[in-house]
Design a protein around this motif. Structure first.
Motif, short mmCIF file in Angstrom:
data_model
loop_
_atom_site.label_atom_id
_atom_site.label_comp_id
_atom_site.label_asym_id
_atom_site.label_seq_id
_atom_site.Cartn_x
_atom_site.Cartn_y
_atom_site.Cartn_z
N TYR A 292 -2.38 0.38 -5.25
CA TYR A 292 -2.97 1.67 -5.55
C TYR A 292 -1.97 2.76 -5.15
N ALA A 293 -1.55 3.59 -6.10
CA ALA A 293 -0.47 4.55 -5.87
C ALA A 293 -1.01 5.96 -5.64
N VAL A 294 -0.49 6.60 -4.61
CA VAL A 294 -0.87 7.97 -4.26
C VAL A 294 0.38 8.84 -4.24
N ASN A 295 0.35 9.94 -4.97
CA ASN A 295 1.43 10.91 -5.01
C ASN A 295 1.07 12.04 -4.05
N LEU B 240 -1.12 6.13 8.36
CA LEU B 240 -0.76 4.72 8.45
C LEU B 240 -1.28 4.12 9.76
N ARG B 241 -1.21 4.89 10.84
CA ARG B 241 -1.76 4.40 12.11
C ARG B 241 -3.27 4.25 12.03
N THR B 242 -3.93 5.19 11.37
CA THR B 242 -5.39 5.17 11.25
C THR B 242 -5.86 4.01 10.38
N LEU B 243 -5.14 3.71 9.33
CA LEU B 243 -5.51 2.60 8.44
C LEU B 243 -5.43 1.26 9.18
N GLY C 137 -1.13 -3.08 -1.01
CA GLY C 137 -2.44 -2.58 -1.41
C GLY C 137 -2.42 -1.08 -1.67
N LEU C 138 -1.63 -0.36 -0.88
CA LEU C 138 -1.54 1.10 -0.99
C LEU C 138 -0.08 1.51 -1.01
N LEU C 139 0.32 2.19 -2.08
CA LEU C 139 1.69 2.71 -2.21
C LEU C 139 1.64 4.23 -2.15
N TRP D 173 -12.08 7.81 2.98
CA TRP D 173 -12.14 8.25 1.58
C TRP D 173 -11.11 7.52 0.74
N LEU D 174 -9.92 7.38 1.27
CA LEU D 174 -8.86 6.72 0.54
C LEU D 174 -9.16 5.24 0.34
#
Length: 213
Positions: free
Chosen positions: A30-33, A50-53, A111-113, A208-209
């Motif tokens: 899943y890509a986030v700009n 990144l720490r929170t995830l 999983g997350l980009l 949310w993300l």
């Protein structure tokens, strides 16, 4: 003299962006700009995110800067796969750059980009990178008038992150004005207030993300 219209360039970029999006989707990434002005706190916010995830997904980062690898080194210290793009003067990333950078990542394991774009509120607005989601950061130290002054980037974003809220007491930044302006431009956008240095508000952004990832 040969003249190449900007629309033609953007059309070519959009085509490659769709190819990027299909590639990311097939890999399950899943890509986030992530966009915002220089100094708005993008990398500090990203570190806190990144720490929170913390294991909820497998992240990777593409860092965009005109020069240096300072931000990529910060992400690398967190143990997150990262590729640096140096644009050599270009004020934004484009789909071609992102495609080249993504080739250096194992997308099947991601999983997350997160794509941290070059610091800019103008050039970044017009270029689709193949992302699923665009978030824009606005820091308290920048002032609450930026949404009205640079509407395109805010109108085309799915979320507004108001950063450096620990500075609110020392500034005349109006959260109400920023929220109101954002609601006018992008009524469906989510709005968050965070202090990344103090990990305040980060849980709400991460939750949310992850609902989308």
């Amino acid at each position: 003299m040969k003249i190449v219209a900007a629309k033609k360039i953007l059309r070519a970029n959009d085509q490659l962006a769709e190819e990027n999006r299909a590639r990311f989707k097939k890999a399950g990434a899943y890509a986030v700009n992530m966009v915002g002005s220089p100094g708005c706190g993008k990398t500090t916010f990203l570190e806190a995110l990144l720490r929170t995830l913390d294991g909820r997904t497998a992240p990777a980062v593409i860092e965009g800067d005109i020069a240096s690898s300072i931000d990529a080194e910060r992400i690398e210290r967190l143990g997150v796969p990262v590729v640096q793009i140096n644009t050599d003067g270009a004020c934004h990333l484009d789909a071609t750059m992102v495609a080249a950078a993504a080739a250096g990542l194992d997308l099947e394991r991601i999983g997350l980009l997160v794509i941290e774009n070059v610091g800019n509120l103008v050039c970044t607005a017009g270029f689709d990178l193949g992302e699923n989601l665009r978030i824009v950061l606005l820091s308290v130290s920048e002032g609450d008038d930026k949404i009205a002054k640079y509407p395109a980037i805010f109108q085309r974003s799915n979320a507004l992150i108001i950063t450096k809220t620990d500075l609110l007491a020392q500034s005349d930044f109006s959260v109400d004005r920023a929220v109101g302006d954002m609601r006018c431009l992008a009524p469906e956008a989510e709005i968050f207030q965070v202090s990344a240095l103090h990990d305040e508000g980060m849980d709400a952004v991460a939750d949310w993300l992850m609902e989308r990832v």
